[in-house]
Design an enzyme around this catalytic site. Structure first.
Site, mmCIF file in Angstrom:
data_model
loop_
_atom_site.group_PDB
_atom_site.id
_atom_site.type_symbol
_atom_site.label_atom_id
_atom_site.label_comp_id
_atom_site.label_asym_id
_atom_site.label_seq_id
_atom_site.Cartn_x
_atom_site.Cartn_y
_atom_site.Cartn_z
ATOM 1 N N ARG A 166 0.620 -1.338 0.070
ATOM 2 C CA ARG A 166 -0.142 -0.074 -0.123
ATOM 3 C C ARG A 166 0.834 1.297 -0.031
ATOM 4 N NH1 ARG A 166 -3.173 -0.184 5.732
ATOM 5 N NH2 ARG A 166 -1.940 0.769 6.924
ATOM 6 N N LYS A 181 12.610 -0.158 3.640
ATOM 7 C CA LYS A 181 13.364 -0.724 4.586
ATOM 8 C C LYS A 181 12.391 -1.535 5.478
ATOM 9 C CE LYS A 181 13.948 -0.649 8.444
ATOM 10 N NZ LYS A 181 13.336 -1.579 9.282
ATOM 11 N N PRO A 182 12.133 -3.173 5.137
ATOM 12 C CA PRO A 182 11.301 -3.647 6.116
ATOM 13 C C PRO A 182 11.494 -3.935 7.483
ATOM 14 C CG PRO A 182 12.432 -5.145 4.463
ATOM 15 C CD PRO A 182 12.789 -3.863 4.378
ATOM 16 N N ALA A 183 10.862 -4.303 8.241
ATOM 17 C CA ALA A 183 11.086 -4.775 9.784
ATOM 18 C C ALA A 183 12.062 -5.997 9.547
ATOM 19 C CB ALA A 183 9.890 -5.228 10.541
ATOM 20 N N GLY A 235 4.299 2.255 11.841
ATOM 21 C CA GLY A 235 4.935 1.824 13.205
ATOM 22 C C GLY A 235 4.326 2.620 14.276
ATOM 23 N N GLU A 257 1.741 6.720 9.741
ATOM 24 C CA GLU A 257 0.506 5.853 10.070
ATOM 25 C C GLU A 257 1.180 5.250 11.287
ATOM 26 O OE1 GLU A 257 -1.352 3.184 11.158
ATOM 27 O OE2 GLU A 257 -0.871 1.608 9.689
ATOM 28 N N LEU A 258 0.661 5.646 12.491
ATOM 29 C CA LEU A 258 1.333 5.304 13.924
ATOM 30 C C LEU A 258 0.334 4.562 14.680
ATOM 31 C CD1 LEU A 258 2.880 8.817 14.046
ATOM 32 C CD2 LEU A 258 3.741 6.944 12.913
ATOM 33 N N ARG A 285 -8.394 -10.252 14.502
ATOM 34 C CA ARG A 285 -7.792 -10.324 13.308
ATOM 35 C C ARG A 285 -6.109 -10.126 13.470
ATOM 36 N NH1 ARG A 285 -7.500 -5.475 8.936
ATOM 37 N NH2 ARG A 285 -6.649 -6.693 7.127
ATOM 38 N N CYS A 291 -2.806 -2.272 14.001
ATOM 39 C CA CYS A 291 -3.167 -1.187 14.416
ATOM 40 C C CYS A 291 -4.665 -0.948 14.594
ATOM 41 C CB CYS A 291 -2.206 0.138 13.664
ATOM 42 S SG CYS A 291 -2.688 0.060 12.072
ATOM 43 N N GLU A 388 -1.583 0.463 23.765
ATOM 44 C CA GLU A 388 -2.092 -0.243 22.664
ATOM 45 C C GLU A 388 -1.840 -1.638 23.093
ATOM 46 O OE1 GLU A 388 -1.904 -0.213 17.811
ATOM 47 O OE2 GLU A 388 -0.244 0.701 18.913
ATOM 48 N N SER A 448 -10.744 -2.065 6.664
ATOM 49 C CA SER A 448 -9.732 -1.895 5.479
ATOM 50 C C SER A 448 -10.133 -2.288 4.432
ATOM 51 C CB SER A 448 -8.356 -2.779 5.966
ATOM 52 O OG SER A 448 -8.085 -2.205 7.392
#
Length: 483
Positions: A166, A181-183, A235, A257-258, A285, A291, A388, A448
């Site tokens: 996305r 840069k992926p996790a 993140g 997008e936090l 889910r 998030c 969270e 979503s």
């Protein structure tokens, strides 16, 4: 269907910069299976120099990619969508192995993640400007949209495919080059995606993937390099704030997008069975590691007992186990730190007086498992109502009036998504408009959709992904004054 061993052996484990390349110095880091703790792969551990090399590649082809006809860009994205769909089972198994989620959850993510490439393959040809006479009659106004330029995307571990697609989809559709840069916990899925993009005809350098165990050090030189023009991050809020500060020095375009703390509000006129079904979807889910997961359940007191009993019964049906086991419906958490965090939040609530109606204790290892858990009678001071959870824990609190329910839902620094269950349309619209969130689900537990704008307000960030709005994040607006 390939075996786990065959699949893992086929995945590129080097950096992807115009193709597979070794990290400078040849260092690697391990990727673990959360269900067992075992190492399933060792991937290249990028250095800051590798990140600059990826930016060099992006800059070198930026002008050529921006000049590529929109139809051609869209057709490449469509080809990637079809390639992901054709290899859906491989992507699903790979995500389950490196992230832990149950296979049905992984299959759902593959479908959802692939859709961003299909959606933005269509949006690539619909980048609109405008032409109009100046109101004062002094000339003409031409508004033109152009790609912002090379982008950096930093993605999280909870949705290894979709959090990348996305961002990548709209960037490529707009004519931007991108470095991902992926996790460090889940790099394999993005490396496989880069391989598929290349096979689908994406020119070398347009998309690079840099894997690393030292995210801050490796991305730092990119954020201060004037050639980078956009940063997009998904993140935690604390990390997002630091990245915004770093991006400010170069005045980078940013999308954040936090974190979230989603309220799930059930009114006394709701269909309770439907509300329970929605609650299970909103809570479990992705095992609660989302998030958008419902974090607090605010239930009107007249129906709270019924809702609680039915939710306990529904969540008790979930089977804890390794995600690759076909019988599993609830996989492990991502790592030991996340397991400790969930356990601490539950223990804190119980110590403050909360009652455990289901679950509440992690089983012995191996793996990082936590059971589906329901808590009631949570005092306001409990951390679980403010922080969270990112796990399969449902804390339930009551309220009496609509005004109290709305106030409780808004009593958080976050504002990503909220869920409301009521049969009254007037109330649904009234409450939805009063909620301080970027998204609201009415009588739905999953909202979503690649065709809808995703994003939050307050401490949940800014910018939108998906929908018609998603591509705008990667476009500059140029005004051209004509006589």
């Amino acid at each position: 269907m390939v075996s786990e061993t065959e699949l893992l052996e086929s995945i590129p484990t080097q950096l992807w910069i115009g193709g597979p390349v070794d990290a400078a110095g040849g260092a690697t880091f391990p990727v673990h299976n959360p269900a067992t703790g075992e190492v399933i792969a060792n991937v290249a551990d990028a250095t800051p120099a590798d990140a600059v090399r990826a930016l060099d590649a992006a800059v070198a082809v930026q002008a050529e990619w921006a000049a590529t006809p929109a139809r051609q860009r869209g057709e490449i994205l469509r080809a990637v969508f079809e390639a992901i769909t054709a290899r859906a089972e491989e992507f699903a198994l790979l995500m389950t192995l490196e992230m832990g989620k149950a296979l049905p959850e992984s299959r759902n993510e593959v479908r959802y993640g692939a859709e961003f490439f299909r959606w933005f393959s269509e949006e690539a040809t619909r980048i609109h400007g405008r032409y109009q006479p100046a109101p004062a009659g002094t000339g003409r106004i031409l508004v033109h949209k152009q790609p912002v330029g090379p982008c950096l995307a930093i993605t999280p571990w909870n949705f290894p495919l979709a959090m990348g697609t996305r961002k990548i989809g709209p960037a490529l559709a707009a004519g931007c080059t991108m470095i991902v840069k992926p996790a460090g916990e889940t790099p394999l899925t993005m490396l496989l995606l880069a391989q598929l993009c290349s096979a689908a005809g994406l020119p070398d350098g347009v998309l690079s993937v840099i894997t690393t165990s030292r995210s801050g050090a490796v991305t730092a030189p990119l954020l201060t390099d004037p050639r980078l023009r956009k940063l997009t991050f998904t993140g935690s809020t604390p990390v997002g704030k630091k990245l915004v500060e770093s991006a400010a020095h170069g005045l980078l375009r940013t999308s954040m997008e936090l974190g979230g703390n989603a309220p799930f509000v059930v009114f006394d006129d709701a269909d309770i069975d439907a509300a329970v079904q929605g609650a299970v979807l909103a809570k479990l889910r992705n095992g609660g590691e989302a998030c958008t997961a419902a974090n607090r359940f605010h239930v009107q007191n007249s129906v709270r007992a019924e809702f609680t009993d039915k939710l306990v019964a529904a969540m008790a049906e979930y089977k804890l186990g390794a995600g690759a086991d076909p019988a599993t419906t609830l996989g492990p958490l991502i790592n030991e730190n996340q397991l400790d965090t969930v356990s601490e939040l539950v223990d804190d609530a119980v110590a403050a007086g909360a009652q455990v109606k289901l679950g509440g204790k992690a089983p012995c290892g191996p793996g990082w498992f936590y059971p589906a858990t329901v808590l009631t009678d949570i005092p306001p001071r409990a951390r679980i109502l403010r922080e969270e959870v990112f796990g399969p824990v449902a804390p339930i609190v009551g309220f009496d009036t609509e005004e109290q329910g709305l106030a409780a839902a808004n009593d958080t620094e976050f504002g990503l998504v909220a869920y409301v269950f009521t049969k009254n349309l007037d109330r649904a619209l009234r409450v939805a408009e009063g909620l301080e969130t970027g998204m609201v689900g009415i009588n739905r537990g999953v909202i979503s959709d690649p065709a809808a704008p995703f994003g939050g307000v307050k401490q949940s960030g800014f910018g939108r992904e998906g929908g018609f709005e998603g591509i705008e994040e990667y476009l500059n607006t140029k005004y051209i004054a004509l006589p």
